[in-house]
Design a protein around this motif. Structure first.
Motif, PDB file in Angstrom:
ATOM      1  N   PRO A  11       0.758  -1.219   0.131  1.00  9.73           N
ATOM      2  CA  PRO A  11       0.041   0.031   0.211  1.00  9.73           C
ATOM      3  C   PRO A  11       0.604   1.423  -0.079  1.00  9.73           C
ATOM      4  CG  PRO A  11      -0.879  -1.559   1.643  1.00  9.73           C
ATOM      5  CD  PRO A  11       0.542  -2.095   1.094  1.00  9.73           C
ATOM      6  N   CYS A 351     -10.335   0.929  11.783  1.00  7.85           N
ATOM      7  CA  CYS A 351     -10.506   1.268  10.137  1.00  7.85           C
ATOM      8  C   CYS A 351     -11.738   1.343   9.919  1.00  7.85           C
ATOM      9  CB  CYS A 351      -9.546   0.173   9.516  1.00  7.85           C
ATOM     10  SG  CYS A 351      -7.750  -0.149   9.808  1.00  7.85           S
ATOM     11  N   ARG A 370      -4.814   3.998   9.758  1.00 14.40           N
ATOM     12  CA  ARG A 370      -5.214   2.894  10.182  1.00 14.40           C
ATOM     13  C   ARG A 370      -5.065   1.638   9.527  1.00 14.40           C
ATOM     14  NH1 ARG A 370      -5.685   3.667  15.669  1.00 14.40           N
ATOM     15  NH2 ARG A 370      -7.205   5.181  16.353  1.00 14.40           N
ATOM     16  N   VAL A 371      -5.004   1.769   7.971  1.00 16.01           N
ATOM     17  CA  VAL A 371      -4.624   0.781   7.257  1.00 16.01           C
ATOM     18  C   VAL A 371      -3.225   0.487   7.321  1.00 16.01           C
ATOM     19  CG1 VAL A 371      -4.432  -0.042   4.697  1.00 16.01           C
ATOM     20  CG2 VAL A 371      -6.544   1.233   5.570  1.00 16.01           C
ATOM     21  N   GLU A 375      -1.709  -3.335   8.662  1.00 15.53           N
ATOM     22  CA  GLU A 375      -0.679  -4.077   7.867  1.00 15.53           C
ATOM     23  C   GLU A 375       0.480  -4.637   8.752  1.00 15.53           C
ATOM     24  OE1 GLU A 375      -1.072  -5.425   4.829  1.00 15.53           O
ATOM     25  OE2 GLU A 375      -2.606  -4.170   3.994  1.00 15.53           O
ATOM     26  N   ALA A 413      -8.551  -7.559   5.589  1.00 22.21           N
ATOM     27  CA  ALA A 413      -7.632  -6.725   5.134  1.00 22.21           C
ATOM     28  C   ALA A 413      -7.828  -6.245   3.930  1.00 22.21           C
ATOM     29  CB  ALA A 413      -5.921  -7.090   5.190  1.00 22.21           C
ATOM     30  N   ILE A 416     -10.868  -4.155   4.094  1.00 22.51           N
ATOM     31  CA  ILE A 416     -10.936  -2.687   4.564  1.00 22.51           C
ATOM     32  C   ILE A 416     -10.051  -1.760   3.680  1.00 22.51           C
ATOM     33  CG2 ILE A 416      -9.189  -1.577   6.349  1.00 22.51           C
ATOM     34  CD1 ILE A 416     -11.532  -2.484   7.637  1.00 22.51           C
ATOM     35  N   ARG A 417      -9.142  -2.314   2.799  1.00 21.01           N
ATOM     36  CA  ARG A 417      -8.347  -1.558   1.825  1.00 21.01           C
ATOM     37  C   ARG A 417      -9.230  -0.987   0.889  1.00 21.01           C
ATOM     38  NH1 ARG A 417      -4.098  -5.460   2.473  1.00 21.01           N
ATOM     39  NH2 ARG A 417      -4.891  -6.863   0.638  1.00 21.01           N
ATOM     40  N   VAL A 420     -11.386   1.871   2.262  1.00 20.31           N
ATOM     41  CA  VAL A 420     -10.777   2.971   2.496  1.00 20.31           C
ATOM     42  C   VAL A 420     -10.624   3.730   1.113  1.00 20.31           C
ATOM     43  CG1 VAL A 420      -8.567   3.832   2.939  1.00 20.31           C
ATOM     44  CG2 VAL A 420      -9.650   2.276   4.499  1.00 20.31           C
TER      45      VAL A 420
END
Length: 499
Positions: A11, A351, A370-371, A375, A413, A416-417, A420
């Motif tokens: 990321p 997140c 937060r991401v 990670e 994850a 979440i990505r 976001v």
């Protein structure tokens, strides 16, 4: 393994920037040392000091990183003085080295800054042994360290401070406790005992290169927090060393210290170390081993026998670390793994809340930060669970459950990505169902992090087909959290790794 290294998520291209900046910073440090008239030993010292300044400093803020970087010489130069002054007094030198090992590991209790200063102190002593530094060389070595740290700082905080544009996440600290229950305290004792074994046996193997065994023990303990993690890291260090020695025979030996090709290959090694460190310790050790071979080529002592000796000393160091974690104040995988998983799950909720707030129009919400934290926490979970999913683990049931947990956390994850990314779109619309979905995520996380025996389970994911992209990611997150209940707990409510 290739796919894991080169296809791993990056990321914000943080790993790529990290590696490219390291090449620039270390290159400027080496150039500065040469222009200042430092001999080869001083230039090598400076390059390694710059590498450590760029690699080990991991404070969560740019200001904190600057303070830690400024403190590196304050710790490193006195240690360098002791190491060089005791060059001809082996007993005192060995006792001092073990004291530095114990203090360096114990310093981890003070978080990222303590960790960075502890690593720098140890490596300064190690470099003095690597170069057989004496008291007469200290003025040149002081100048090299100061100049190189300054060059690394100029790149990190001036020429290429990407953290100002991409705020770094807080580096997770080991689960805390007090006294001998504290992980860092137990590991300080373990590392000292393991390094003592490595030092004695390493000197029996080689009176000149014994410090490789101590270095192997030290680096096996870095960034581990349990018996299982340390054993797996030791295995990976030996594996990476074996592969690196093979490359050394193919690459470093033919080059034989020639200045230009060695400089190019060293730059490649630096990039490889920094780019792979976060995803594969084996690959990082491959590059470290090749870099060591190239440096010995510059010093004019490289030979197949030397590479074989490095492998032997690495094995001695790994054995010392393994014996220490098995028999000296062992830290079980159980408690550490459970703590990291719970922290990762709580970060999932944070997140989600930040992204939902951003979609609601709250300008202060910053889900991207937060991401980054998530990670790092997932990296810690993978490290902690690594002993359970290792091919040599005979407990097939736990291995299967651990793999399920990792796969579902990766699903979390990924969702979440995606969430976001949607929240970052200024055209994204707010849907009233977002709040309800976020509440369900919070309830699911609370159920998974409860350790009671009441049979509580996360609420089932809604079956309503989402329309908005943000809702699609939230529902995917709900499904992953609901499915996590099975592998995380046995019917009796016990944690993943059992008693």
């Amino acid at each position: 393994m290739l796919k894991r290294v080169f296809m791993a998520p990056d990321p914000g291209r943080v790993r790529l920037r990290f590696a490219a900046r390291a090449v620039l910073g270390i290159g400027l440090a080496v150039l500065g040392c040469q222009l200042a008239g430092n001999p080869l030993a001083g230039t090598v010292t400076g390059g390694l000091a710059a590498l450590l300044a760029l690699f080990t400093v991991t404070d969560p803020t740019v200001r904190g990183q600057a303070v830690t970087t400024a403190l590196l010489p304050a710790v490193g130069l006195p240690v360098l003085t002791v190491a060089a002054s005791l060059h001809d007094r082996p007993v005192a030198r060995d006792l001092a080295f073990l004291a530095v090992v114990g203090a360096g590991v114990y310093a981890r209790r003070w978080g990222p800054r303590g960790h960075s200063l502890g690593v720098f102190a140890f490596m300064t002593f190690f470099i003095a042994q690597f170069l057989h530094a004496t008291a007469g060389q200290l003025p040149r070595l002081y100048a090299a360290v100061l100049l190189s740290v300054l060059a690394a700082a100029a790149v990190r905080f001036g020429l290429w401070c990407y953290e100002r544009r991409l705020p770094p996440a807080a580096v997770p600290a080991p689960p805390g406790a007090t006294g001998l229950a504290r992980v860092t305290t137990r590991q300080a004792v373990q590392a000292t005992a393991g390094a003592g074994f490595a030092l004695v046996v390493g000197q029996l193997v080689s009176g000149q290169r014994w410090y490789w065994a101590v270095g192997a023990t030290w680096w096996i303990f870095v960034n581990t927090a349990s018996r299982g993690e340390t054993l797996v890291r030791g295995f990976r260090r030996v594996l990476g060393t074996v592969i690196g020695i093979g490359l050394g025979l193919l690459v470093a030996l033919p080059v034989h210290g020639a200045a230009v090709p060695t400089a190019v290959l060293l730059a490649v090694c630096v990039f490889g170390i920094f780019y792979t460190a976060a995803v594969s310790y084996t690959w990082m050790m491959l590059w470290v081993t090749l870099m060591a071979g190239l440096l010995y080529g510059l010093l004019g002592v490289l030979s197949p026998g030397l590479l074989a000796l490095r492998l032997t000393e690495t094995g001695v160091g790994a054995l010392g670390a393994g014996l220490a974690v098995l028999f000296v104040l062992p830290v079980t995988t159980h408690a550490v793994t459970d703590a990291w998983i719970q922290r990762a799950l709580r970060c999932v909720h944070l997140c989600t809340a930040e992204a939902a707030a951003r979609l609601s129009g709250a300008d202060h919400a910053d889900p991207a930060r937060r991401v980054g934290e998530l990670e790092q926490l997932l990296g810690r979970v993978r490290l902690s669970v690594a002993p359970l999913v290792h091919p040599l683990n005979p407990m097939l049931g736990r291995k299967r459950r651990a793999r399920q947990v990792l796969a579902l956390l990766d699903d979390c994850a990924r969702e979440i990505r995606g969430l976001v990314a949607v929240a970052a779109d200024p055209e994204a619309s707010h849907d009233a169902r977002l709040a309800a979905a976020c509440w369900r995520v919070e309830a699911a996380v609370e159920a998974l992090t409860e350790r009671g025996d009441d049979g509580t389970r996360p609420p089932s994911a809604t079956v309503q087909a989402p329309v908005e992209p943000a809702l699609a990611h939230l529902h995917g997150l709900e499904r992953a959290l609901a499915e996590l209940a099975t592998p995380l707990r046995t019917p009796s409510g016990s944690p993943l790794v059992g008693a």
